[in-house]
Motif scaffolding. Structure first.
Motif, PDB file in Angstrom:
ATOM      1  N   LEU A 178       3.624   5.437  39.684  1.00 19.06           N
ATOM      2  CA  LEU A 178       3.119   5.980  38.429  1.00 19.06           C
ATOM      3  C   LEU A 178       4.284   6.571  37.642  1.00 19.06           C
ATOM      4  N   GLY A 179       4.162   6.546  36.337  1.00 21.11           N
ATOM      5  CA  GLY A 179       5.181   7.159  35.500  1.00 21.11           C
ATOM      6  C   GLY A 179       4.940   6.790  34.056  1.00 21.11           C
ATOM      7  N   LYS A 236      10.194   3.331  35.571  1.00 22.12           N
ATOM      8  CA  LYS A 236       9.408   2.696  36.643  1.00 22.12           C
ATOM      9  C   LYS A 236       9.911   1.305  36.999  1.00 22.12           C
ATOM     10  N   GLY A 237      10.149   0.474  35.982  1.00 21.36           N
ATOM     11  CA  GLY A 237      10.554  -0.908  36.245  1.00 21.36           C
ATOM     12  C   GLY A 237      11.838  -0.993  37.047  1.00 21.36           C
ATOM     13  N   THR A 238      12.820  -0.192  36.667  1.00 18.43           N
ATOM     14  CA  THR A 238      14.107  -0.167  37.363  1.00 18.43           C
ATOM     15  C   THR A 238      13.928   0.307  38.800  1.00 18.43           C
ATOM     16  N   GLN A 239      13.200   1.415  38.977  1.00 19.05           N
ATOM     17  CA  GLN A 239      12.995   1.954  40.321  1.00 19.05           C
ATOM     18  C   GLN A 239      12.141   1.010  41.177  1.00 19.05           C
ATOM     19  N   ALA A 240      11.173   0.344  40.565  1.00 20.80           N
ATOM     20  CA  ALA A 240      10.332  -0.611  41.306  1.00 20.80           C
ATOM     21  C   ALA A 240      11.200  -1.698  41.937  1.00 20.80           C
ATOM     22  N   ARG A 241      12.142  -2.239  41.161  1.00 20.66           N
ATOM     23  CA  ARG A 241      13.037  -3.288  41.691  1.00 20.66           C
ATOM     24  C   ARG A 241      13.868  -2.762  42.862  1.00 20.66           C
ATOM     25  N   LEU A 242      14.423  -1.550  42.704  1.00 18.04           N
ATOM     26  CA  LEU A 242      15.275  -0.982  43.763  1.00 18.04           C
ATOM     27  C   LEU A 242      14.476  -0.702  45.034  1.00 18.04           C
ATOM     28  N   ILE A 252       9.803  -5.835  50.052  1.00 20.34           N
ATOM     29  CA  ILE A 252       8.425  -6.102  49.639  1.00 20.34           C
ATOM     30  C   ILE A 252       8.424  -6.518  48.167  1.00 20.34           C
ATOM     31  N   PRO A 253       7.392  -7.238  47.710  1.00 16.09           N
ATOM     32  CA  PRO A 253       7.359  -7.617  46.301  1.00 16.09           C
ATOM     33  C   PRO A 253       6.966  -6.448  45.393  1.00 16.09           C
ATOM     34  N   ALA A 254       7.648  -6.353  44.247  1.00 15.70           N
ATOM     35  CA  ALA A 254       7.250  -5.419  43.192  1.00 15.70           C
ATOM     36  C   ALA A 254       6.304  -6.193  42.285  1.00 15.70           C
ATOM     37  N   ILE A 255       5.094  -5.700  42.165  1.00 17.24           N
ATOM     38  CA  ILE A 255       4.052  -6.411  41.422  1.00 17.24           C
ATOM     39  C   ILE A 255       3.659  -5.590  40.202  1.00 17.24           C
ATOM     40  N   LEU A 259      -2.540  -9.839  45.491  1.00 17.20           N
ATOM     41  CA  LEU A 259      -2.420  -9.070  46.734  1.00 17.20           C
ATOM     42  C   LEU A 259      -2.784  -9.902  47.967  1.00 17.20           C
ATOM     43  N   ALA A 260      -3.456 -11.025  47.754  1.00 16.01           N
ATOM     44  CA  ALA A 260      -3.806 -11.918  48.858  1.00 16.01           C
ATOM     45  C   ALA A 260      -2.675 -12.901  49.173  1.00 16.01           C
ATOM     46  N   ALA A 261      -1.622 -12.924  48.336  1.00 16.26           N
ATOM     47  CA  ALA A 261      -0.502 -13.852  48.547  1.00 16.26           C
ATOM     48  C   ALA A 261       0.249 -13.488  49.833  1.00 16.26           C
ATOM     49  N   PRO A 262       0.821 -14.507  50.512  1.00 12.11           N
ATOM     50  CA  PRO A 262       1.488 -14.277  51.800  1.00 12.11           C
ATOM     51  C   PRO A 262       2.642 -13.264  51.746  1.00 12.11           C
ATOM     52  N   ASP A 263       3.326 -13.154  50.599  1.00 11.08           N
ATOM     53  CA  ASP A 263       4.488 -12.251  50.543  1.00 11.08           C
ATOM     54  C   ASP A 263       4.108 -10.775  50.555  1.00 11.08           C
ATOM     55  N   THR A 264       2.801 -10.457  50.537  1.00  9.41           N
ATOM     56  CA  THR A 264       2.378  -9.050  50.574  1.00  9.41           C
ATOM     57  C   THR A 264       2.017  -8.587  51.984  1.00  9.41           C
ATOM     58  N   GLU A 265       2.196  -9.454  52.975  1.00  8.94           N
ATOM     59  CA  GLU A 265       1.809  -9.103  54.341  1.00  8.94           C
ATOM     60  C   GLU A 265       2.577  -7.903  54.877  1.00  8.94           C
ATOM     61  N   ARG A 266       3.860  -7.749  54.461  1.00  5.57           N
ATOM     62  CA  ARG A 266       4.678  -6.621  54.921  1.00  5.57           C
ATOM     63  C   ARG A 266       4.555  -5.416  54.000  1.00  5.57           C
ATOM     64  N   GLY A 267       3.733  -5.540  52.946  1.00  4.40           N
ATOM     65  CA  GLY A 267       3.559  -4.456  52.001  1.00  4.40           C
ATOM     66  C   GLY A 267       3.793  -4.933  50.580  1.00  4.40           C
ATOM     67  N   PHE A 268       3.680  -4.011  49.636  1.00  4.71           N
ATOM     68  CA  PHE A 268       3.841  -4.345  48.222  1.00  4.71           C
ATOM     69  C   PHE A 268       4.033  -3.063  47.436  1.00  4.71           C
ATOM     70  N   LEU A 269       4.517  -3.206  46.229  1.00  6.38           N
ATOM     71  CA  LEU A 269       4.644  -2.087  45.303  1.00  6.38           C
ATOM     72  C   LEU A 269       3.908  -2.466  44.026  1.00  6.38           C
ATOM     73  N   LEU A 270       2.955  -1.643  43.623  1.00  4.87           N
ATOM     74  CA  LEU A 270       2.199  -1.891  42.391  1.00  4.87           C
ATOM     75  C   LEU A 270       2.758  -1.014  41.271  1.00  4.87           C
ATOM     76  N   ASP A 271       3.151  -1.654  40.180  1.00  2.00           N
ATOM     77  CA  ASP A 271       3.703  -0.965  39.012  1.00  2.00           C
ATOM     78  C   ASP A 271       2.804  -1.289  37.815  1.00  2.00           C
ATOM     79  N   GLY A 272       2.096  -0.279  37.305  1.00  2.00           N
ATOM     80  CA  GLY A 272       1.221  -0.508  36.151  1.00  2.00           C
ATOM     81  C   GLY A 272      -0.231  -0.777  36.512  1.00  2.00           C
ATOM     82  N   TYR A 273      -0.549  -0.641  37.780  1.00  2.00           N
ATOM     83  CA  TYR A 273      -1.924  -0.812  38.244  1.00  2.00           C
ATOM     84  C   TYR A 273      -2.101   0.075  39.457  1.00  2.00           C
ATOM     85  N   PRO A 274      -3.149   0.846  39.550  1.00  2.00           N
ATOM     86  CA  PRO A 274      -4.248   0.984  38.603  1.00  2.00           C
ATOM     87  C   PRO A 274      -3.871   1.881  37.417  1.00  2.00           C
TER      88      PRO A 274
END
Length: 194
Positions: free
Chosen positions: A7-8, A14-20, A27-30, A73-88
């Motif tokens: 959140l931010g 947010k976008g810069t920190q999400a990538r880092l 994990i994917p930044a979504i 979120l059902a995609a295979p690359d989220t199995e190890r986790g994920f980062l949501l930016d802008g949702y919810p």
């Protein structure tokens, strides 16, 4: 597995920190923007519906956004986790996300709120607008966007704070300073949950 919501306010970095963060954790930044672009580029049914709203300058409704997020979120690359930016972005979306994750056997581990002084955010966005020659980012418009953001996200922050998931991070200073603070939080949480 590490699953994070970021959140931010606009201009908080947010976008810069999400990538880092995503790079550090593998994990994917979504972002919803990325989900919309992917669906529109693939010309999916949801992508066509999203484009109709966006072409009219309207927000894409939850009836389109939520199924896109669910599919991502059902995609295979989220199995190890994920980062949501802008949702919810709303409490209703937070409830939908909770139910989606329960159905998928996943959960949110931490909600990171990047906190930046409002005047600093305004300065950052005005500077960026000047560098990118964007005349639509005036101080009045920026302050209105911040007001809308605070009204929409304060209930979300409270919702996650009530679940002991919210961690505030000082977003002032350089990109590296902010990232170091985020890493301290992630390391502490990782240690506490082992």
């Amino acid at each position: 597995m590490t699953s994070i919501i970021l959140l931010g306010a606009p201009g908080a970095g947010k976008g810069t920190q999400a990538r880092l963060i995503a790079e550090r954790l593998g994990i994917p930044a979504i972002s919803t923007g990325e989900i919309f672009r992917t669906n529109m580029a693939s010309d999916t049914e949801l992508g066509r519906r999203a484009r109709e709203y966006m072409d009219r300058g309207e927000f894409v409704p939850d009836s389109v956004t939520n199924p896109m997020v669910q599919a991502r979120l059902a995609a295979p690359d989220t199995e190890r986790g994920f980062l949501l930016d802008g949702y919810p972005r709303t409490l209703a979306q937070a409830h939908v996300l909770r139910d989606l994750l329960v159905d998928m056997g996943k959960r949110i581990d931490v909600v990171l709120a990047i906190e930046v002084d409002e005047n600093e955010v305004v300065e950052r966005i005005l500077k960026r607008a000047q560098e990118q020659h964007r005349s639509d980012d005036t101080e009045e418009i920026i302050r209105h966007r911040l007001e809308v953001y605070h009204k929409a996200t304060e209930p979300i922050a409270t919702y996650y704070a009530d679940q002991d998931l919210l961690e505030s991070v000082d977003g002032s200073g350089t990109v590296d300073q902010v990232f170091a603070r985020i890493c301290e939080v992630l390391d502490r949480i990782g240690t506490e949950r082992r």
